[in-house]
Enzyme design. Structure first.
Site, PDB file in Angstrom:
ATOM      1  N   HIS A 174      -9.675   3.997   7.746  1.00 58.91           N
ATOM      2  CA  HIS A 174      -9.804   5.402   7.678  1.00 58.91           C
ATOM      3  C   HIS A 174     -11.245   5.357   8.465  1.00 58.91           C
ATOM      4  O   HIS A 174     -12.208   4.951   8.145  1.00 58.91           O
ATOM      5  CB  HIS A 174     -10.001   6.844   6.441  1.00 58.91           C
ATOM      6  CG  HIS A 174      -8.531   7.219   6.105  1.00 58.91           C
ATOM      7  ND1 HIS A 174      -7.306   6.824   6.396  1.00 58.91           N
ATOM      8  CD2 HIS A 174      -8.055   8.045   5.219  1.00 58.91           C
ATOM      9  CE1 HIS A 174      -6.603   6.960   5.796  1.00 58.91           C
ATOM     10  NE2 HIS A 174      -7.097   7.895   5.079  1.00 58.91           N
ATOM     11  N   CYS A 192      -8.775   9.380  -0.965  1.00 61.92           N
ATOM     12  CA  CYS A 192      -9.632   8.497   0.502  1.00 61.92           C
ATOM     13  C   CYS A 192     -10.833   8.657   1.311  1.00 61.92           C
ATOM     14  O   CYS A 192     -11.289   8.472   1.409  1.00 61.92           O
ATOM     15  CB  CYS A 192      -8.615   7.766   1.152  1.00 61.92           C
ATOM     16  SG  CYS A 192      -7.452   8.615   1.492  1.00 61.92           S
ATOM     17  N   GLY A 207      -2.229   5.861   4.368  1.00 64.30           N
ATOM     18  CA  GLY A 207      -2.630   6.993   4.173  1.00 64.30           C
ATOM     19  C   GLY A 207      -1.546   7.249   3.263  1.00 64.30           C
ATOM     20  O   GLY A 207      -1.428   8.024   2.324  1.00 64.30           O
ATOM     21  N   VAL A 253      -0.888   0.974  -2.953  1.00 58.72           N
ATOM     22  CA  VAL A 253      -2.215   1.073  -3.596  1.00 58.72           C
ATOM     23  C   VAL A 253      -1.225   0.455  -4.792  1.00 58.72           C
ATOM     24  O   VAL A 253      -2.634  -0.232  -4.825  1.00 58.72           O
ATOM     25  CB  VAL A 253      -2.700   2.508  -4.036  1.00 58.72           C
ATOM     26  CG1 VAL A 253      -3.129   2.489  -4.692  1.00 58.72           C
ATOM     27  CG2 VAL A 253      -2.694   3.301  -2.607  1.00 58.72           C
TER      28      VAL A 253
END
Lengths: 338, 338
Positions: free
Chosen positions: A241, A128, A159, A15
């Site tokens: 996702h 997220c 993730g 990130v």
């Protein structure tokens, strides 16, 4: 044009790196930039606008003179968030540490931008899987009030950060070569498998990830009457996702109306042309900032039902992009601490 | 013990091979065995109980003297099903050709075994994603009447047969090596991707696979009042379909009660101990005959809601095992044509 001093905490992770890239891409008015991380990553060199920066170990002094502190995730904001605020930096935090704190706004810029205005130093970035869902729900909720949502997720390994990606790559290679997988990041082998277990188990045998989708969505929509139930599942996909979302509304929304509502909403791209095999897929939405919606169908199992399929890059819109968009709102509203 | 002459049509494919294996494993009283397929596979040698058999091209005469004809799938039952029945063989058909024909029973032996009794020559095996769902729904429906089901599937590539498996293997290797995927069986790259499109698109932009889950389930349960909506998705998993199923019942069923109902139902194995990371996953249910259920939770978004996670090997329970179980019922009830 005014410039703002920005510190990124957790700059070396998946990130963090994306935060640097997005500050560049969106041409955020960065004055001084500081890259911080744990001592393990300190000393690493990273580029911003072609210029090298050395990652420093985070200390309370890292926030001295900074206007905005972007926390990529993990425990860092618990340790350093208050110190950052004390030194005058607005904290935009991608971790779950402050999300449900009533004194902390939880913001998705397309959905509840105004909540940025009442922050007291910390603004939380939602989970997220919540972000992409709430972007999709908002235009429907505004038009027809959502009564209930049933969601099943298909969540990418990233993730779990860079380590999640590495684990899928190496495991897949091992398994293809006829070897054994040795899970470290995930509970079980993720290559060619599915794991219906993300984050820890909590009340009623729901995972924390599942509860986040319920409670964060209600907080962002300012509406606890929206009933939500979730099943979250890890899938062997690198990025983006996907979510199968079933929506029950108070007023009828046809598929055509829903499509139009999505098309007119900022941050959404509708990909919905089954005859031409057009629908969102994680492979083709990665490294993009929008929330992609397809398979828009009326659900005739109830009078006012809709099914949609929602895909978004969870490192970008689900984390870094959303955080930088929040920073842009702080600039727009002038909501700085000093 | 009486023996029965069995012909397998489509013996060389993924389901056909599994049919041979399951007839062996379950010690089905096979007298004469005939293995048939398209001319392309004719001449291939296959083993049954250690004895070699040569695959023959299917002709109407393939059914002469046969008691049971197991059709693995595809168009063959349309072409040869009536000829088989004329020659006195009970057809057990894994294709979708006759499933919704009101004159043809659609049978899951744990759910509606008695329907075998009224067949007129053809008995249909339901779609793989339907079979595992209806096994899970049946005990809940009997105890509390199911009003509505919302299901999202995670379907393995072997749902597209041997070619589906080969495509995932070769694509994954190509992509890991930095190359390009060249999709043939599936609409897009399936390695590290998800495709929300199984079978063709039909009414209301639902796929045929999604409608099968609705209509076949209602037919098997003899209850069109059970409202069902489905989203079906292909995932990069070799074997075993997974399903996130949300159930609304007329009467309240607690999670503990649901667990007990599942545990007492034939053909179901409950794997539900989150604290010990016990839940079903496709990697660990493949090559098994049972329907595995876990993540059993009350859904508090409605008064009478349940969430479950259901995994089963769709080549075995979703196809071959179910077909052989039907053949066992034909033997049990003596429902032969001659």
């Amino acid at each position: 044009m005014e410039q703002y001093n920005v510190v990124i905490v957790g700059a070396a992770g998946a990130v963090g790196q994306e935060l640097i890239r997005i500050l560049e891409e969106r041409n955020f008015p960065v004055g001084e930039l500081r890259l911080c991380a744990t001592t393990r990553s300190a000393g690493k060199e990273m580029l911003f606008r072609g210029k090298p920066y050395i990652v420093e170990a985070t200390t309370p002094d890292s926030f001295q003179g900074m206007d905005i502190a972007l926390f990529a995730g993990g425990a860092a904001s618990k340790e350093f968030g208050p110190a950052a605020v004390e030194r005058g930096a607005v904290v935009i935090d991608n971790s779950s540490n402050f999300r449900m704190d009533p004194a902390v706004p939880l913001v998705v810029p397309e959905v509840n931008p105004e909540d940025v205005k009442w922050h007291k130093g910390i603004i939380a970035n939602p989970n997220c899987s919540t972000i992409q869902m709430v972007v999709a729900l908002k235009p429907i909720h505004d038009a027809a009030r959502i009564k209930r949502v049933v969601v099943a997720t298909y969540q990418a390994v990233s993730g779990a950060g860079r380590e999640g990606i590495d684990e899928l790559v190496s495991q897949t290679g091992d398994v293809l070569a006829g070897g054994e997988a040795s899970p470290k990041v995930f509970q079980y082998q993720i290559a060619f498998n599915l794991i219906p277990h993300i984050d820890v188990f909590m009340d009623m045998d729901y995972t924390k990830e599942e509860w986040k989708m319920v409670r964060e969505t209600q907080k962002i929509l300012h509406d606890d009457s929206v009933a939500i139930t979730a099943t979250t599942v890890r899938v062997p996909v690198y990025r983006s996702h996907s979510e199968a979302i079933n929506i029950e509304t108070e007023k009828k929304v046809t598929a055509a109306e829903a499509k139009k509502l999505f098309e007119e909403f900022p941050g959404i791209i509708v990909l919905d042309d089954p005859a031409n095999k057009k629908y969102p897929m994680p492979l083709f939405t990665s490294n993009l900032d929008e929330v992609f919606i397809g398979r828009i169908r009326e659900d005739n199992s109830i009078p006012n039902g809709l099914n949609i399929w929602v895909v978004a890059d969870q490192i970008r819109k689900g984390a870094a992009t959303n955080a930088v968009q929040i920073a842009e709102l702080v600039v727009k509203y002038g909501s700085f601490l000093k």
